[in-house]
Design a protein around this motif. Structure first.
Motif, PDB file in Angstrom:
ATOM      1  N   LEU A  11      62.522  25.756 115.515  1.00 23.29           N
ATOM      2  CA  LEU A  11      63.083  24.546 116.049  1.00 23.29           C
ATOM      3  C   LEU A  11      63.932  24.139 116.816  1.00 23.29           C
ATOM      4  O   LEU A  11      64.835  24.597 117.285  1.00 23.29           O
ATOM      5  N   CYS A  12      63.766  23.957 117.816  1.00 25.60           N
ATOM      6  CA  CYS A  12      64.254  24.087 119.449  1.00 25.60           C
ATOM      7  C   CYS A  12      64.886  22.606 120.390  1.00 25.60           C
ATOM      8  O   CYS A  12      64.431  22.629 121.159  1.00 25.60           O
ATOM      9  N   LEU A  13      65.353  21.849 119.408  1.00 23.15           N
ATOM     10  CA  LEU A  13      66.106  20.231 119.810  1.00 23.15           C
ATOM     11  C   LEU A  13      67.242  20.323 119.416  1.00 23.15           C
ATOM     12  O   LEU A  13      67.937  19.808 120.804  1.00 23.15           O
ATOM     13  N   GLN A  14      68.251  21.799 119.526  1.00 21.17           N
ATOM     14  CA  GLN A  14      70.019  21.880 119.513  1.00 21.17           C
ATOM     15  C   GLN A  14      70.137  23.155 119.044  1.00 21.17           C
ATOM     16  O   GLN A  14      69.557  23.461 117.968  1.00 21.17           O
ATOM     17  N   GLU A  33      58.508  27.633 120.491  1.00 16.42           N
ATOM     18  CA  GLU A  33      59.068  26.274 120.605  1.00 16.42           C
ATOM     19  C   GLU A  33      58.738  24.977 120.286  1.00 16.42           C
ATOM     20  O   GLU A  33      57.991  24.227 120.618  1.00 16.42           O
ATOM     21  N   ARG A  35      59.512  21.442 119.057  1.00 23.04           N
ATOM     22  CA  ARG A  35      60.027  19.893 120.096  1.00 23.04           C
ATOM     23  C   ARG A  35      59.068  19.208 119.614  1.00 23.04           C
ATOM     24  O   ARG A  35      59.458  17.794 119.471  1.00 23.04           O
ATOM     25  N   GLN A  39      53.496  21.119 117.279  1.00 21.72           N
ATOM     26  CA  GLN A  39      53.751  22.077 118.133  1.00 21.72           C
ATOM     27  C   GLN A  39      54.353  23.273 116.911  1.00 21.72           C
ATOM     28  O   GLN A  39      54.210  24.773 115.983  1.00 21.72           O
ATOM     29  N   LEU A  59      67.769  13.552 115.941  1.00 21.91           N
ATOM     30  CA  LEU A  59      66.197  14.316 117.765  1.00 21.91           C
ATOM     31  C   LEU A  59      65.359  14.315 116.805  1.00 21.91           C
ATOM     32  O   LEU A  59      64.530  14.366 116.905  1.00 21.91           O
ATOM     33  N   PHE A  63      62.242  12.077 117.353  1.00 23.19           N
ATOM     34  CA  PHE A  63      61.191  13.071 118.106  1.00 23.19           C
ATOM     35  C   PHE A  63      60.197  13.580 116.597  1.00 23.19           C
ATOM     36  O   PHE A  63      58.166  13.854 117.183  1.00 23.19           O
TER      37      PHE A  63
END
Length: 119
Positions: A11-14, A33, A35, A39, A59, A63
């Motif tokens: 999980l590449c949100l933060q 990744e 987002r 994915q 987020l 999203f």
């Protein structure tokens, strides 16, 4: 243990997603990744990294990942969660009014030491 055919989403949100990607790649995993909901398709596992849980949850909703994440994890997708990742998965957060994913039957209390950089 992973193999070169393992597709591991991060999980590449933060948060600390870059460090997880580096280590998973060193272990031979193919990383994705995450987002966007699409994915999540075809993953063998998912990593929910540490970071700031309030931001993560905001987020996730921005999203439109809440329902797809819940569906994938409840459907058996293996998850490694660290720090904020565990907060995100919990059913209850005693120290804040946030709406976690409710997938892990635990109650958590977020840090009480001020800002994340100070904890």
């Amino acid at each position: 243990m992973t193999s070169s055919s393992s597709r591991v989403g991060v999980l590449c949100l933060q948060g600390s997603f870059a460090e997880h990607i580096v280590r998973l790649t060193e272990l031979g995993a193919s990383t994705v990744e995450v987002r966007l909901p699409s994915q999540l398709d075809g993953l063998d596992a998912l990593v929910l990294p540490g970071g700031e849980s309030t931001t993560f949850l905001k987020l996730i909703d921005v999203f439109e990942l809440r329902e797809p994440l819940c569906r994938a994890i409840a459907g058996g997708l293996p998850v490694l969660a660290t720090c904020a990742g565990v907060v995100i998965l919990s059913t209850r957060i005693s120290s804040h009014r946030m709406s976690p994913l409710g997938l892990l039957d635990i109650e958590v209390a977020r840090n009480a030491f001020g800002r994340q950089v100070e904890s």
